[in-house]
Design a protein around this motif. Structure first.
Motif, PDB file in Angstrom:
ATOM      1  N   SER A 241      46.709  22.856 -73.403  1.00  8.45           N
ATOM      2  CA  SER A 241      47.101  21.914 -72.346  1.00  8.45           C
ATOM      3  C   SER A 241      48.600  21.623 -72.338  1.00  8.45           C
ATOM      4  CB  SER A 241      46.341  20.592 -72.516  1.00  8.45           C
ATOM      5  OG  SER A 241      46.789  19.917 -73.689  1.00  8.45           O
ATOM      6  N   GLY A 242      49.271  21.832 -73.476  1.00  8.01           N
ATOM      7  CA  GLY A 242      50.690  21.507 -73.564  1.00  8.01           C
ATOM      8  C   GLY A 242      50.956  20.030 -73.786  1.00  8.01           C
ATOM      9  N   ARG A 243      49.917  19.245 -74.036  1.00  7.04           N
ATOM     10  CA  ARG A 243      50.077  17.804 -74.257  1.00  7.04           C
ATOM     11  C   ARG A 243      50.385  17.469 -75.718  1.00  7.04           C
ATOM     12  NH1 ARG A 243      44.769  16.796 -70.990  1.00  7.04           N
ATOM     13  NH2 ARG A 243      44.055  17.583 -72.964  1.00  7.04           N
ATOM     14  N   LEU A 244      50.126  18.391 -76.633  1.00  3.85           N
ATOM     15  CA  LEU A 244      50.401  18.124 -78.046  1.00  3.85           C
ATOM     16  C   LEU A 244      51.892  18.190 -78.303  1.00  3.85           C
ATOM     17  CD1 LEU A 244      47.665  20.296 -79.799  1.00  3.85           C
ATOM     18  CD2 LEU A 244      47.655  17.834 -79.424  1.00  3.85           C
TER      19      LEU A 244
ATOM     20  N   GLY B 107      54.734  19.067 -81.102  1.00  2.26           N
ATOM     21  CA  GLY B 107      54.973  19.733 -82.368  1.00  2.26           C
ATOM     22  C   GLY B 107      55.894  18.907 -83.245  1.00  2.26           C
ATOM     23  N   ASP B 108      56.193  19.437 -84.428  1.00  2.00           N
ATOM     24  CA  ASP B 108      57.096  18.761 -85.357  1.00  2.00           C
ATOM     25  C   ASP B 108      58.475  18.524 -84.756  1.00  2.00           C
ATOM     26  OD1 ASP B 108      55.185  18.578 -87.285  1.00  2.00           O
ATOM     27  OD2 ASP B 108      55.972  20.198 -88.534  1.00  2.00           O
ATOM     28  N   ASP B 109      58.868  19.377 -83.816  1.00  2.00           N
ATOM     29  CA  ASP B 109      60.187  19.259 -83.199  1.00  2.00           C
ATOM     30  C   ASP B 109      60.182  18.295 -82.006  1.00  2.00           C
ATOM     31  OD1 ASP B 109      58.705  20.725 -81.401  1.00  2.00           O
ATOM     32  OD2 ASP B 109      59.978  22.518 -81.505  1.00  2.00           O
ATOM     33  N   GLY B 110      59.032  17.676 -81.717  1.00  2.00           N
ATOM     34  CA  GLY B 110      58.941  16.731 -80.615  1.00  2.00           C
ATOM     35  C   GLY B 110      58.757  17.372 -79.245  1.00  2.00           C
ATOM     36  N   LYS B 111      58.665  18.689 -79.198  1.00  2.00           N
ATOM     37  CA  LYS B 111      58.480  19.404 -77.937  1.00  2.00           C
ATOM     38  C   LYS B 111      56.990  19.571 -77.646  1.00  2.00           C
ATOM     39  CE  LYS B 111      62.619  22.271 -78.400  1.00  2.00           C
ATOM     40  NZ  LYS B 111      63.085  23.651 -78.558  1.00  2.00           N
ATOM     41  N   PRO B 112      56.637  19.619 -76.362  1.00  2.00           N
ATOM     42  CA  PRO B 112      55.244  19.924 -76.010  1.00  2.00           C
ATOM     43  C   PRO B 112      54.865  21.285 -76.604  1.00  2.00           C
ATOM     44  CG  PRO B 112      56.472  19.225 -74.072  1.00  2.00           C
ATOM     45  CD  PRO B 112      57.460  19.414 -75.185  1.00  2.00           C
ATOM     46  N   SER B 113      53.671  21.343 -77.186  1.00  2.00           N
ATOM     47  CA  SER B 113      53.248  22.555 -77.880  1.00  2.00           C
ATOM     48  C   SER B 113      51.832  22.949 -77.490  1.00  2.00           C
ATOM     49  CB  SER B 113      53.274  22.344 -79.400  1.00  2.00           C
ATOM     50  OG  SER B 113      54.568  22.102 -79.859  1.00  2.00           O
ATOM     51  N   LEU B 114      51.582  24.230 -77.616  1.00  2.00           N
ATOM     52  CA  LEU B 114      50.235  24.762 -77.500  1.00  2.00           C
ATOM     53  C   LEU B 114      49.685  24.899 -78.918  1.00  2.00           C
ATOM     54  CD1 LEU B 114      50.913  27.658 -74.955  1.00  2.00           C
ATOM     55  CD2 LEU B 114      50.272  25.283 -74.465  1.00  2.00           C
ATOM     56  N   TYR B 115      48.403  24.650 -79.076  1.00  2.00           N
ATOM     57  CA  TYR B 115      47.740  24.821 -80.375  1.00  2.00           C
ATOM     58  C   TYR B 115      46.826  26.023 -80.226  1.00  2.00           C
ATOM     59  CZ  TYR B 115      45.337  23.421 -84.704  1.00  2.00           C
ATOM     60  OH  TYR B 115      44.819  23.371 -85.982  1.00  2.00           O
ATOM     61  N   ARG B 116      47.242  27.144 -80.819  1.00  2.00           N
ATOM     62  CA  ARG B 116      46.568  28.419 -80.603  1.00  2.00           C
ATOM     63  C   ARG B 116      45.758  28.864 -81.821  1.00  2.00           C
ATOM     64  NH1 ARG B 116      47.849  31.170 -76.118  1.00  2.00           N
ATOM     65  NH2 ARG B 116      49.748  30.624 -74.978  1.00  2.00           N
ATOM     66  N   PHE B 117      44.615  29.446 -81.538  1.00  2.00           N
ATOM     67  CA  PHE B 117      43.772  30.056 -82.574  1.00  2.00           C
ATOM     68  C   PHE B 117      44.232  31.493 -82.751  1.00  2.00           C
ATOM     69  CE2 PHE B 117      39.699  32.515 -83.186  1.00  2.00           C
ATOM     70  CZ  PHE B 117      39.626  32.305 -84.550  1.00  2.00           C
ATOM     71  N   ALA B 118      44.598  31.867 -83.979  1.00  2.00           N
ATOM     72  CA  ALA B 118      45.099  33.215 -84.245  1.00  2.00           C
ATOM     73  C   ALA B 118      44.008  34.153 -84.764  1.00  2.00           C
ATOM     74  CB  ALA B 118      46.245  33.162 -85.257  1.00  2.00           C
ATOM     75  N   GLY B 119      42.991  33.611 -85.412  1.00  2.00           N
ATOM     76  CA  GLY B 119      41.918  34.465 -85.934  1.00  2.00           C
ATOM     77  C   GLY B 119      41.329  33.911 -87.213  1.00  2.00           C
ATOM     78  N   ILE B 120      40.287  34.578 -87.683  1.00  2.00           N
ATOM     79  CA  ILE B 120      39.638  34.228 -88.939  1.00  2.00           C
ATOM     80  C   ILE B 120      40.306  35.045 -90.042  1.00  2.00           C
ATOM     81  CG2 ILE B 120      37.475  34.196 -90.247  1.00  2.00           C
ATOM     82  CD1 ILE B 120      37.535  32.232 -87.869  1.00  2.00           C
ATOM     83  N   ARG B 121      40.980  34.358 -90.959  1.00  2.00           N
ATOM     84  CA  ARG B 121      41.720  35.024 -92.031  1.00  2.00           C
ATOM     85  C   ARG B 121      40.789  35.622 -93.071  1.00  2.00           C
ATOM     86  NH1 ARG B 121      44.027  34.217 -96.981  1.00  2.00           N
ATOM     87  NH2 ARG B 121      43.276  32.106 -97.236  1.00  2.00           N
ATOM     88  N   LYS B 122      39.751  34.879 -93.426  1.00  2.00           N
ATOM     89  CA  LYS B 122      38.778  35.413 -94.368  1.00  2.00           C
ATOM     90  C   LYS B 122      37.469  34.672 -94.202  1.00  2.00           C
ATOM     91  CE  LYS B 122      40.177  32.677 -98.428  1.00  2.00           C
ATOM     92  NZ  LYS B 122      40.610  32.759 -99.824  1.00  2.00           N
ATOM     93  N   LEU B 123      36.405  35.355 -94.591  1.00  2.00           N
ATOM     94  CA  LEU B 123      35.057  34.811 -94.540  1.00  2.00           C
ATOM     95  C   LEU B 123      34.473  34.957 -95.934  1.00  2.00           C
ATOM     96  CD1 LEU B 123      32.872  33.773 -92.486  1.00  2.00           C
ATOM     97  CD2 LEU B 123      32.060  36.140 -92.426  1.00  2.00           C
ATOM     98  N   ILE B 124      34.054  33.845 -96.512  1.00  2.00           N
ATOM     99  CA  ILE B 124      33.558  33.854 -97.889  1.00  2.00           C
ATOM    100  C   ILE B 124      32.114  33.389 -97.894  1.00  2.00           C
ATOM    101  CG2 ILE B 124      33.827  32.765-100.143  1.00  2.00           C
ATOM    102  CD1 ILE B 124      36.611  33.276 -99.947  1.00  2.00           C
ATOM    103  N   SER B 125      31.250  34.165 -98.528  1.00  2.00           N
ATOM    104  CA  SER B 125      29.869  33.705 -98.659  1.00  2.00           C
ATOM    105  C   SER B 125      29.799  32.685 -99.789  1.00  2.00           C
ATOM    106  CB  SER B 125      28.920  34.878 -98.934  1.00  2.00           C
ATOM    107  OG  SER B 125      29.234  35.498-100.149  1.00  2.00           O
TER     108      SER B 125
END
Length: 120
Positions: free
Chosen positions: A51-54, A56-74
């Motif tokens: 949405s661009g409403r978040l 970031g640390d720099d005070g700018k509007p940010s997107l929060y993106r999912f990059a992927g599953i790094r690992k899956l552990i049973s």
């Protein structure tokens, strides 16, 4: 079977010089590794915020993106767990990393920010 899915998210804003990254760990129940990965990917995707409403640390509007599953552990249960149920003390996930000195190990254990090398 239970799994821990390590999902990587990042903040993205215009003109940024670095990326703030989150690793969120989700507990997933599935019948197979493939199903756990699919379920984890679907779940984590729902947490993206484009949405661009978040801010970031720099005070700018940010997107929060999912990059992927790094690992899956049973999650390994043993004969002492009733019908394979989770209980206090069961190891549910782990990470392997390297640092250069014992001081860095101790600082990491205290929660200090240090450079680590993930080994996976």
């Amino acid at each position: 079977m239970w799994y821990c899915a390590h999902a990587i998210f990042y903040y993205e804003s215009e003109g940024q010089e670095s990326f703030l990254v989150h690793e969120n760990v989700y507990l997933i129940s599935a019948d197979s590794d493939e199903q756990a990965l699919a379920d984890a990917t679907a779940l984590a995707s729902e947490y993206e915020d484009l949405s661009g409403r978040l801010m970031g640390d720099d005070g700018k509007p940010s997107l929060y993106r999912f990059a992927g599953i790094r690992k899956l552990i049973s999650v390994e249960t043993d004969e002492h767990t009733a019908e394979g149920r989770l209980h206090s003390g069961v190891e549910v996930t782990y990470s392997v990393m390297a640092v250069d000195t014992l001081d860095q190990v101790q600082r990491l254990a205290r929660g200090d920010a240090i450079d680590v090398l993930y080994q996976e």
